[in-house]
Design a protein around this motif. Structure first.
Motif, PDB file in Angstrom:
ATOM      1  N   LEU A 108      12.431  50.594  23.740  1.00  0.00           N
ATOM      2  CA  LEU A 108      13.778  50.951  24.192  1.00  0.00           C
ATOM      3  C   LEU A 108      13.919  50.695  25.689  1.00  0.00           C
ATOM      4  O   LEU A 108      14.896  50.087  26.151  1.00  0.00           O
ATOM      5  CB  LEU A 108      14.067  52.421  23.873  1.00  0.00           C
ATOM      6  CG  LEU A 108      15.348  53.007  24.486  1.00  0.00           C
ATOM      7  CD1 LEU A 108      16.584  52.388  23.842  1.00  0.00           C
ATOM      8  CD2 LEU A 108      15.381  54.535  24.327  1.00  0.00           C
ATOM      9  N   ILE A 109      12.918  51.134  26.438  1.00  0.00           N
ATOM     10  CA  ILE A 109      12.958  50.959  27.895  1.00  0.00           C
ATOM     11  C   ILE A 109      12.896  49.479  28.264  1.00  0.00           C
ATOM     12  O   ILE A 109      13.676  49.006  29.099  1.00  0.00           O
ATOM     13  CB  ILE A 109      11.792  51.725  28.547  1.00  0.00           C
ATOM     14  CG1 ILE A 109      11.975  53.237  28.338  1.00  0.00           C
ATOM     15  CG2 ILE A 109      11.697  51.407  30.041  1.00  0.00           C
ATOM     16  CD1 ILE A 109      10.732  54.059  28.635  1.00  0.00           C
ATOM     17  N   VAL A 110      11.987  48.745  27.631  1.00  0.00           N
ATOM     18  CA  VAL A 110      11.848  47.313  27.928  1.00  0.00           C
ATOM     19  C   VAL A 110      13.150  46.573  27.617  1.00  0.00           C
ATOM     20  O   VAL A 110      13.620  45.753  28.418  1.00  0.00           O
ATOM     21  CB  VAL A 110      10.682  46.702  27.136  1.00  0.00           C
ATOM     22  CG1 VAL A 110      10.686  45.180  27.251  1.00  0.00           C
ATOM     23  CG2 VAL A 110       9.350  47.256  27.624  1.00  0.00           C
ATOM     24  N   ILE A 118      19.751  49.489  31.806  1.00  0.00           N
ATOM     25  CA  ILE A 118      18.910  50.667  31.703  1.00  0.00           C
ATOM     26  C   ILE A 118      19.685  51.906  32.131  1.00  0.00           C
ATOM     27  O   ILE A 118      20.397  51.902  33.147  1.00  0.00           O
ATOM     28  CB  ILE A 118      17.623  50.507  32.531  1.00  0.00           C
ATOM     29  CG1 ILE A 118      16.621  51.606  32.159  1.00  0.00           C
ATOM     30  CG2 ILE A 118      17.904  50.496  34.024  1.00  0.00           C
ATOM     31  CD1 ILE A 118      15.212  51.310  32.609  1.00  0.00           C
ATOM     32  N   GLU A 119      19.567  52.952  31.345  1.00  0.00           N
ATOM     33  CA  GLU A 119      20.247  54.198  31.668  1.00  0.00           C
ATOM     34  C   GLU A 119      19.501  54.906  32.785  1.00  0.00           C
ATOM     35  O   GLU A 119      18.273  54.962  32.781  1.00  0.00           O
ATOM     36  CB  GLU A 119      20.303  55.102  30.443  1.00  0.00           C
ATOM     37  CG  GLU A 119      21.191  54.604  29.329  1.00  0.00           C
ATOM     38  CD  GLU A 119      21.272  55.591  28.182  1.00  0.00           C
ATOM     39  OE1 GLU A 119      21.017  56.794  28.415  1.00  0.00           O
ATOM     40  OE2 GLU A 119      21.578  55.159  27.060  1.00  0.00           O
ATOM     41  N   PRO A 120      20.216  55.474  33.740  1.00  0.00           N
ATOM     42  CA  PRO A 120      19.534  56.223  34.799  1.00  0.00           C
ATOM     43  C   PRO A 120      18.851  57.452  34.209  1.00  0.00           C
ATOM     44  O   PRO A 120      19.186  57.901  33.109  1.00  0.00           O
ATOM     45  CB  PRO A 120      20.674  56.618  35.748  1.00  0.00           C
ATOM     46  CG  PRO A 120      21.911  56.569  34.903  1.00  0.00           C
ATOM     47  CD  PRO A 120      21.677  55.486  33.902  1.00  0.00           C
ATOM     48  N   LEU A 121      17.889  57.964  34.942  1.00  0.00           N
ATOM     49  CA  LEU A 121      17.166  59.135  34.464  1.00  0.00           C
ATOM     50  C   LEU A 121      18.055  60.371  34.588  1.00  0.00           C
ATOM     51  O   LEU A 121      18.406  60.798  35.687  1.00  0.00           O
ATOM     52  CB  LEU A 121      15.881  59.330  35.270  1.00  0.00           C
ATOM     53  CG  LEU A 121      14.931  60.398  34.724  1.00  0.00           C
ATOM     54  CD1 LEU A 121      14.406  59.983  33.358  1.00  0.00           C
ATOM     55  CD2 LEU A 121      13.792  60.644  35.695  1.00  0.00           C
ATOM     56  N   GLN A 227       9.571  54.327  32.481  1.00  0.00           N
ATOM     57  CA  GLN A 227      10.896  53.843  32.884  1.00  0.00           C
ATOM     58  C   GLN A 227      10.983  53.701  34.398  1.00  0.00           C
ATOM     59  O   GLN A 227      11.467  52.684  34.908  1.00  0.00           O
ATOM     60  CB  GLN A 227      12.000  54.787  32.405  1.00  0.00           C
ATOM     61  CG  GLN A 227      13.364  54.439  33.031  1.00  0.00           C
ATOM     62  CD  GLN A 227      14.552  55.049  32.327  1.00  0.00           C
ATOM     63  OE1 GLN A 227      14.534  55.217  31.113  1.00  0.00           O
ATOM     64  NE2 GLN A 227      15.594  55.369  33.074  1.00  0.00           N
ATOM     65  N   LEU A 228      10.505  54.706  35.128  1.00  0.00           N
ATOM     66  CA  LEU A 228      10.613  54.656  36.584  1.00  0.00           C
ATOM     67  C   LEU A 228       9.716  53.573  37.179  1.00  0.00           C
ATOM     68  O   LEU A 228      10.077  52.938  38.176  1.00  0.00           O
ATOM     69  CB  LEU A 228      10.284  56.025  37.175  1.00  0.00           C
ATOM     70  CG  LEU A 228      11.317  57.119  36.847  1.00  0.00           C
ATOM     71  CD1 LEU A 228      10.872  58.462  37.402  1.00  0.00           C
ATOM     72  CD2 LEU A 228      12.690  56.759  37.391  1.00  0.00           C
TER      73      LEU A 228
END
Length: 394
Positions: A108-110, A118-121, A227-228
């Motif tokens: 999902l992240i890739v 990409i959705e922000p955290l 993700q980060l």
């Protein structure tokens, strides 16, 4: 009005001073990490080799992320599960489901990074990760909080008690805002990329401190960290290094984690531990990438030098390309693989010696005497154009 966590968890401060928490070694490690991230990101590889490396490190990441939480599948079994080639008995299927869930989170992240969407955290993103890692798994009890929801009960892990349940929503919101602020303040400056990497480690730590979910906190924190790191420019393979490091050095991981919640509440030890492992893992990835590149370059070079289509030259090419980097005893050359076995089946030892001598004359092979045994190895070092002679032999 003070919140409960301020009294029970005074180490949760949402404060981080670069000049206080980072010593000279940390800064050196951060610089090397950024350099190696760029090195890996810029390496050209054939698509099939890149795909294979991606699967290797995805498997390592999934194995580490789940094993540290008690999953007993081996790294080989995890690789087979990633390749959809591992069927488990019904009583063990939950182990495979844990792998599937973590892999889905990584993918999902890739996919978000590749599509630049990409959705922000945020708290919602973190809840989504928790929902993913627990999907299809049996809850601990009938009264468990559903996956993707913050807990409303107290939780103890080992000797550590998570933050008060009533503060979990506030703390996760505060964490996401604080990390965004840290990165925003560093954006465009010399500290932008170091802070981006540090934010991944800090996010992992704070989720471990807060422990916002009844289950899956460790797996959730490692997806957040991934993700980060991806947002910090880490290639997909490099993003798995920290999880693998934590798993391989579990005793040190828990020791450094525990120290952060004891006075004087310093983060230096944990950050240094994480950065050392990150850099060591990146070094190993570069070695592996170079090995893959060397294989391709060596293959092309051998065909360029041994360019005749005679049976003898064709046989010598196959012999040379079959030799492992460390070499083998000359007596074992015939059995390096089935094809060589067939080629030398009707040949005597003089033919093997002639082929080896011809390759040695071309400067492509080296013979070494070790007692009564003669070993032969490919001279890969001739491909390292800019390496110093000292480094070649060290």
């Amino acid at each position: 009005m003070p919140r409960a966590y301020e009294e029970t968890h005074p180490w949760i401060t949402f404060k981080f001073r670069l000049d206080r928490e980072l010593d000279a070694e940390c800064w050196l490690l951060l610089g090397e990490a950024i350099s190696k991230i760029d090195h890996i990101a810029g390496v050209p590889l054939q698509p099939d080799l890149a795909d294979e490396l991606g699967r290797i490190y995805l498997s390592k990441g999934a194995h580490a992320t789940t094993q540290i939480e008690g999953n007993t599948l081996t790294e080989e079994q995890v690789r087979r599960r990633v390749d959809h080639d591992l069927d488990l008995p019904a009583s063990q299927e939950y182990l495979g489901q844990e792998i599937d869930n973590v892999v889905a989170g990584y993918n999902l992240i890739v996919n978000d990074v590749v599509s630049q969407k990409i959705e922000p955290l945020t708290a919602d993103r973190i809840r989504r990760f928790n929902e993913l890692v627990l999907q299809g798994l049996e809850p601990a009890d009938d009264h468990a909080v559903p996956p993707g929801h913050f807990r409303y009960t107290s939780v103890v892990v080992g000797s550590y008690r998570g933050a008060p349940a009533e503060d979990c929503t506030y703390l996760i919101d505060r964490l996401c805002g604080w990390l965004a602020e840290l990165r925003s303040e560093a954006k465009g400056g010399d500290y932008e990329r170091p802070v981006a990497i540090l934010s991944a480690i800090l996010a992992h730590l704070y989720i471990a401190w807060i422990h916002p979910f009844e289950d899956g906190n460790g797996r959730t924190s490692r997806l957040v960290e991934y993700q980060l790191l991806s947002e910090a420019g880490a290639p997909v393979v490099a993003g798995h290094v920290l999880a693998d490091h934590y798993n391989r050095t579990r005793s040190a991981y828990y020791r450094e984690l525990n120290r952060t919640s004891r006075e004087p509440y310093s983060l230096t030890g944990l950050i240094k531990y994480a950065l050392r492992g990150f850099v060591d893992g990146l070094r190993q990835q570069i070695i592996e990438v170079q090995r893959q590149q060397l294989g391709t370059a060596w293959h092309n070079f051998v065909y360029e030098v041994l360019n005749k289509d005679t049976p003898a030259v064709s046989r010598q090419r196959k012999l040379l390309l079959a030799l492992p980097p460390e070499g083998v005893p000359k007596a074992n050359v015939r059995t390096l693989n089935g094809e060589l076995g067939q080629l030398y089946a009707n040949k005597d030892e003089k033919t093997v010696s002639r082929d080896i001598n011809a390759l040695e004359k071309e400067g492509l092979l080296m013979k070494q005497k070790r007692g009564v045994i003669t070993t032969v190895r490919p001279r890969h070092e001739i491909m390292f154009a800019f390496m110093s002679p000292t480094a070649r032999t060290s």
